[in-house]
Design an enzyme around this catalytic site. Structure first.
Site, short mmCIF file in Angstrom:
data_model
loop_
_atom_site.label_atom_id
_atom_site.label_comp_id
_atom_site.label_asym_id
_atom_site.label_seq_id
_atom_site.Cartn_x
_atom_site.Cartn_y
_atom_site.Cartn_z
CE LYS A 163 -4.34 -1.98 1.36
NZ LYS A 163 -5.37 -2.21 2.37
NE ARG A 187 -7.80 -8.38 0.59
CZ ARG A 187 -7.37 -7.58 -0.38
NH1 ARG A 187 -6.37 -6.76 -0.17
NH2 ARG A 187 -7.95 -7.59 -1.57
N1 HH2 Z 1 -7.52 -3.79 0.93
C1 HH2 Z 1 -7.89 -3.78 -0.35
C2 HH2 Z 1 -9.00 -4.52 -0.79
N2 HH2 Z 1 -9.70 -5.27 0.08
N3 HH2 Z 1 -10.04 -6.09 2.27
C3 HH2 Z 1 -9.70 -6.11 3.57
N4 HH2 Z 1 -10.40 -6.86 4.44
N5 HH2 Z 1 -8.63 -5.39 4.04
C4 HH2 Z 1 -7.88 -4.61 3.22
O1 HH2 Z 1 -6.92 -3.94 3.72
C5 HH2 Z 1 -8.23 -4.55 1.83
C6 HH2 Z 1 -9.34 -5.32 1.39
C7 HH2 Z 1 -7.10 -2.97 -1.34
O2 HH2 Z 1 -6.05 -3.69 -1.86
P1 HH2 Z 1 -6.07 -4.51 -3.25
O3 HH2 Z 1 -7.10 -5.58 -3.24
O4 HH2 Z 1 -4.68 -4.99 -3.49
O5 HH2 Z 1 -6.39 -3.42 -4.35
P2 HH2 Z 1 -7.72 -3.01 -5.12
O6 HH2 Z 1 -8.77 -2.64 -4.12
O7 HH2 Z 1 -7.29 -1.87 -5.99
O8 HH2 Z 1 -8.21 -4.19 -5.93
#
Ligand code: HH2
Length: 288
Positions: free
Chosen positions: A232, A266
């Protein structure tokens, strides 16, 4: 007054399974089947690449696979229901063919949660904490599925505009508690709920570091604590964009989170984090 004490939850019930949460913390591997996710957007947008990614994560020791069809990065455009279903459902089916691991669906929509659970998912990962669509709770309750309630200030489009708190940890804890109550009202058993302070969701870098230092405030809610720091922006601000540096910084943040009581992390980089969690598990077991 926020209590900063608490013993991490030992188990998480998801659809008739009980996940053992210790001493080794669990690795939730991220699989974004989106064109626009901030880190892996577009990499797994076809069924063949998504299936290959699942096989790799299984070989690397993933514990839970989190499948998402809508990016929540700041400024992301909403995805229509039909398109999100089209992205996510075939990947859940493919994952069930490849492995018998718990599968999570990362969605804010009740209808996607319902369809994903019908297709065999075990957990709904809800970054809206039931604020955006409370029917997610009914879908989870019907199936006895796991439900992750994540804190977010505002909504993805605008959440990074100007996040403000007067009592950061207290406000997040209070909102997670309110989300747990909303879940209970919809019939979700407490043993199936996990909480997440939502690193990067309506938070500055300083807020994110402070949250990681104060995770005990959420452990004391008495349910499993999940934390997502992977790659992040606050880590990019710290070490830059080099993937190896970013992976190392993510490992450091996840180990710190688990020593402070997180039990599920995660992450994108499964192999490094599985190894880090093996070592962290020994440290936690040694605490007695
Ligand atoms: N962060 C993201 C998405 N979902 N769910 C939980 N429970 N906790 C988190 O910190 C979290 C999440 C964002 O990261 P990412 O999936 O890599 O990116 P994007 O939302 O752009 O798909």
């Amino acid at each position: 007054m926020t209590s900063l004490e608490g013993t991490p939850a030992a188990a998480w019930r998801i659809r008739g399974r009980t996940l053992d949460l210790g001493p080794r913390p669990l690795v939730m591997g991220i699989l974004n089947v989106t064109p626009d996710s901030f880190s892996d957007g577009g990499a797994y947008a076809t069924l063949a690449t998504a299936r290959a990614r699942i096989e790799t994560m299984v070989a690397e020791g993933v514990d839970i696979i989190d499948i998402g069809g809508e990016s929540t990065r700041p400024g992301a455009q909403p995805v229509p229901l039909d398109e999100e279903l089209r992205r996510v459902l075939p990947v859940i089916e493919a994952a069930r063919e490849v492995c018998d691991l718990p599968l999570s669906v990362d969605t804010t929509k009740g209808e996607v949660a319902r369809a994903a659970l019908a297709a065999g998912a075990h957990i709904v990962n809800n970054v809206g904490a039931l604020r955006l669509d409370p029917s997610v709770a009914e879908a989870a309750a019907e199936h006895g599925a796991g439900l992750v309630l994540m804190h977010m200030q505002g909504e993805p489009r605008t959440m990074q505009a100007e996040p403000r708190y007067t009592d950061l940890l207290g406000e997040i804890r209070g909102e997670l508690e309110a989300a747990m109550e909303r879940a209970a009202v919809h019939g979700v058993p407490l043993g199936t709920v996990a909480v997440d302070p939502g690193i990067g969701f309506g938070k500055t870098a300083a807020h994110n570091w402070r949250i990681l230092q104060g995770l005990g405030a959420f452990v004391s809610l008495g349910v499993p604590l999940l934390v997502g720091t992977s790659r992040k922006r606050f880590l990019r601000e710290c070490v830059g964009e080099d993937p190896a540096d970013l992976a190392a910084a993510t490992v450091a943040s996840c180990v710190a989170a688990c020593l402070a009581g997180a039990r599920v992390i995660r992450v994108h980089d499964v192999r490094a984090h599985r190894a880090a969690m093996e070592a962290t598990g020994r440290l936690l077991a040694g605490r007695g």
